[in-house]
Design a protein around this motif. Sequence first.
Motif, mmCIF file in Angstrom:
data_model
loop_
_atom_site.group_PDB
_atom_site.id
_atom_site.type_symbol
_atom_site.label_atom_id
_atom_site.label_comp_id
_atom_site.label_asym_id
_atom_site.label_seq_id
_atom_site.Cartn_x
_atom_site.Cartn_y
_atom_site.Cartn_z
ATOM 1 N N ALA A 41 5.355 -3.221 5.075
ATOM 2 C CA ALA A 41 4.739 -4.081 4.056
ATOM 3 C C ALA A 41 5.805 -4.995 3.475
ATOM 4 N N MET A 42 5.388 -6.220 3.163
ATOM 5 C CA MET A 42 6.293 -7.190 2.539
ATOM 6 C C MET A 42 5.781 -7.504 1.140
ATOM 7 N N GLY A 43 6.667 -7.713 0.218
ATOM 8 C CA GLY A 43 6.278 -8.066 -1.148
ATOM 9 C C GLY A 43 6.085 -9.573 -1.259
ATOM 10 N N MET A 44 4.848 -9.984 -1.522
ATOM 11 C CA MET A 44 4.544 -11.434 -1.506
ATOM 12 C C MET A 44 5.271 -12.205 -2.604
ATOM 13 N N LYS A 81 12.260 -8.847 -12.918
ATOM 14 C CA LYS A 81 12.010 -9.961 -11.999
ATOM 15 C C LYS A 81 11.859 -9.389 -10.585
ATOM 16 N N GLY A 82 10.753 -9.701 -9.928
ATOM 17 C CA GLY A 82 10.528 -9.188 -8.571
ATOM 18 C C GLY A 82 9.960 -7.777 -8.544
ATOM 19 N N ARG A 83 9.739 -7.184 -9.737
ATOM 20 C CA ARG A 83 9.135 -5.835 -9.761
ATOM 21 C C ARG A 83 8.018 -5.831 -10.790
ATOM 22 N N TYR A 84 6.810 -5.656 -10.320
ATOM 23 C CA TYR A 84 5.641 -5.767 -11.189
ATOM 24 C C TYR A 84 4.791 -4.521 -11.075
ATOM 25 N N ARG A 85 3.821 -4.408 -11.963
ATOM 26 C CA ARG A 85 2.919 -3.251 -11.910
ATOM 27 C C ARG A 85 1.695 -3.563 -11.069
ATOM 28 N N GLN A 86 1.320 -4.823 -11.037
ATOM 29 C CA GLN A 86 0.386 -5.272 -10.001
ATOM 30 C C GLN A 86 1.160 -6.271 -9.156
ATOM 31 N N PHE A 87 1.265 -6.007 -7.878
ATOM 32 C CA PHE A 87 1.976 -6.924 -6.995
ATOM 33 C C PHE A 87 1.198 -6.984 -5.680
ATOM 34 N N TYR A 88 1.574 -7.941 -4.858
ATOM 35 C CA TYR A 88 0.797 -8.168 -3.635
ATOM 36 C C TYR A 88 1.645 -7.879 -2.405
ATOM 37 N N GLN A 89 1.022 -7.225 -1.464
ATOM 38 C CA GLN A 89 1.720 -6.944 -0.213
ATOM 39 C C GLN A 89 0.953 -7.522 0.964
ATOM 40 N N ALA A 90 1.710 -7.900 1.985
ATOM 41 C CA ALA A 90 1.135 -8.214 3.290
ATOM 42 C C ALA A 90 1.745 -7.204 4.236
ATOM 43 N N PHE A 129 -0.665 -1.349 -6.940
ATOM 44 C CA PHE A 129 -0.439 -1.037 -8.359
ATOM 45 C C PHE A 129 0.533 0.133 -8.508
ATOM 46 N N ARG A 130 1.626 -0.117 -9.196
ATOM 47 C CA ARG A 130 2.580 0.970 -9.476
ATOM 48 C C ARG A 130 3.114 0.775 -10.884
ATOM 49 N N GLY A 131 3.098 1.842 -11.649
ATOM 50 C CA GLY A 131 3.584 1.752 -13.028
ATOM 51 C C GLY A 131 5.096 1.813 -13.104
ATOM 52 N N GLU A 132 5.764 0.857 -12.451
ATOM 53 C CA GLU A 132 7.228 0.813 -12.493
ATOM 54 C C GLU A 132 7.674 0.025 -13.710
ATOM 55 N N ARG A 133 8.973 0.109 -14.015
ATOM 56 C CA ARG A 133 9.493 -0.676 -15.145
ATOM 57 C C ARG A 133 9.550 -2.137 -14.698
ATOM 58 N N LEU A 145 12.805 -7.326 0.659
ATOM 59 C CA LEU A 145 11.645 -8.185 0.912
ATOM 60 C C LEU A 145 10.551 -7.424 1.657
ATOM 61 N N ALA A 146 10.977 -6.487 2.505
ATOM 62 C CA ALA A 146 10.006 -5.755 3.317
ATOM 63 C C ALA A 146 10.555 -4.379 3.656
ATOM 64 N N GLY A 147 9.642 -3.458 3.867
ATOM 65 C CA GLY A 147 10.080 -2.118 4.260
ATOM 66 C C GLY A 147 9.030 -1.493 5.145
#
Length: 428
Positions: free
Chosen positions: A305-308, A117-126, A110-114, A281-283
Motif C-alpha cells: 500500500a502507498m500513502g496518497m 505532517k504526513g501522518r493522519y487519522r484518516q488517510f488514503y491508500q492505493a 483510519f488509524r488513531g495515530e498522533r 511512501l509505500a510498504g
Amino acid sequence: MELRAVRGMNDILPEEVERWHKLEGAFRLHAELHGYAEVRTPLLEPTELFRHQMGETTDVVEKEMYSFERHGDQLTVRPEGTAGAARAYVEHAVHAKEPVTRWYYLGAMFRGERPAKGRYRQFYQAGCELFGDPGPLCDAETIDLVAGFLQHIGIGDFVVHVNSLGGAGTRERYREALLAHYTPRKGELSEDSQRRLAKNPLRILDSKDQRDHEVSRDAPSILDLLDDADRAHWDGVRRCLDVLGVNYVVDRSLVRGLDYYTRTLFEVKATAGDLGAQSTLAGGGRYDGMVAGLGGPSVPAIGFAMGMERLLTMMPGAPSRRRPGCFLAPLGQAGADRALVLAKQLRALGVPVELDGRGGRLKSMLRRADALGARLCVILGDAEVERGVLQIKDLVAHVQEEIPLEGAARVLADRALEASPGAQRGAR
Ligand code: AMP
C-alpha cells in the motif's frame, strides 16, 4: 458553537482534488497495465479480522483502531486494506475461479495515530494484492510496480528497502534468538516492549521508543537464520530485482508493523522532500499464511500500500482548476429563461457551462467570468431576446460580437471547444 473537522482528518477542497484525480487515474492505469482489477470492500469489518490478522501486539491493533459495537457486532473502521481484501477473497471462494488473482484498491483508512505532517487519522491508500503465486518473480515484479509507478508520476528521490522474514519455521527460530538477546537486558526496554517480549519479541524491533532502539542495535538478524527454502526464495527475489534493474538496499532492521508478513518485506522511503519522520511512501510484503488463517485454502499472497497524501507531497505539478468553457450572464427575466435553456443545450454538446443566476449587474458577472477563467461570456438581456440575438464576449481576445439566438448553442460549442481542447465534444 464552533465545529471543526476531527483532529487528524482533513477536508480536501476542490482545488486540491484535481491533483488527487490525477494521482488516482495514474495509479489505476498503472495497476491495470500490470493485470490488476479494482476491488471495493467495506469500510467496516469485524474487529476480529484485524485483531487476528494484524496481530494482537501490533501498535495498530493495540492503540490505533477505531472500534465500536453496533447491533451486537464488534466493528472496526478499516486501518488498512489487505485484511479486508483477503477476507473477500476467501468469502467469495475466488481461488476456485482462477489460479492467480490481482486486485487493486483505493480508499480511506483510519488509524488513531498522533497526527503530524504526513501522518493522519484518516488517510488514503492505493494498494495491490496478488493471490496465488508463491514465486520470487512476482515479489520482484510487485516491488518494480511500485518503483515504476513513483517514477511515472515524477517522484525520483526514493530508496527501496528489502528484507526477508522467512516462513513459520524460520520465524520460530528467530523468536528464540530474540528472546535470548532481549531477556538479559529486559530492564533497559520500554514498558511496552517488556510486555511484548513474552508475547511477540519481533515487535520490539519496530518499536518507536528510543530505549528499545538502543537494545535492538545489535539484535540478531533474521537473514542469518533463514532455512533453505526461505534462502532460495530470498536469493530469487534479489536476482529478479537485479534483472529488472531495480535499485534497492537490503535492510536487516526492516520488520514492518504487522504480524501477517512472511518472507519478502519491502518499504519505499523518500530521500528528499519535507516529510521528515513520515518518509515511508509505500510498504508491503508477502503474507502467505493469511488466506488459510481466514479459513480458506493455502494460497500464497503478496501486496503493498502507498500513502496518497505522502505521494502528493512529493509529486510535482501545481494544483489546477477546471474552467468553464462558457459563462452565461443573463439580464432580466426573458434573458434568464433563455439562458437556462441555452445552458442545457451547451452541456448536452459537452461544453462545461456556468450560469450566473444571482440576478446581479453585468459588471459583476463579467468579473466572475474572468475569475473563473472562462473563455467566453454570453450576455443575454431581455432586449437581446426580443431581437433574437445574444452577445458573445471573448474574454481572452477581448472582442465582442452579436450572433443569432437560433443555432447559437452549436456556434458557442464550436468556439468553446476550440478554445479548450480538454473538453469533450458532443459528450452526450
Ligand atoms: P502501512 O499499511 O502501515 O504499511 O502503510 C502503508 C503506507 O501508507 C505508508 O508507507 C504510508 O505512506 C501510508 N500511511 C500509513 N499510515 C499513515 C498515516 N497515519 N497517515 C498517512 N499515511 C499513512
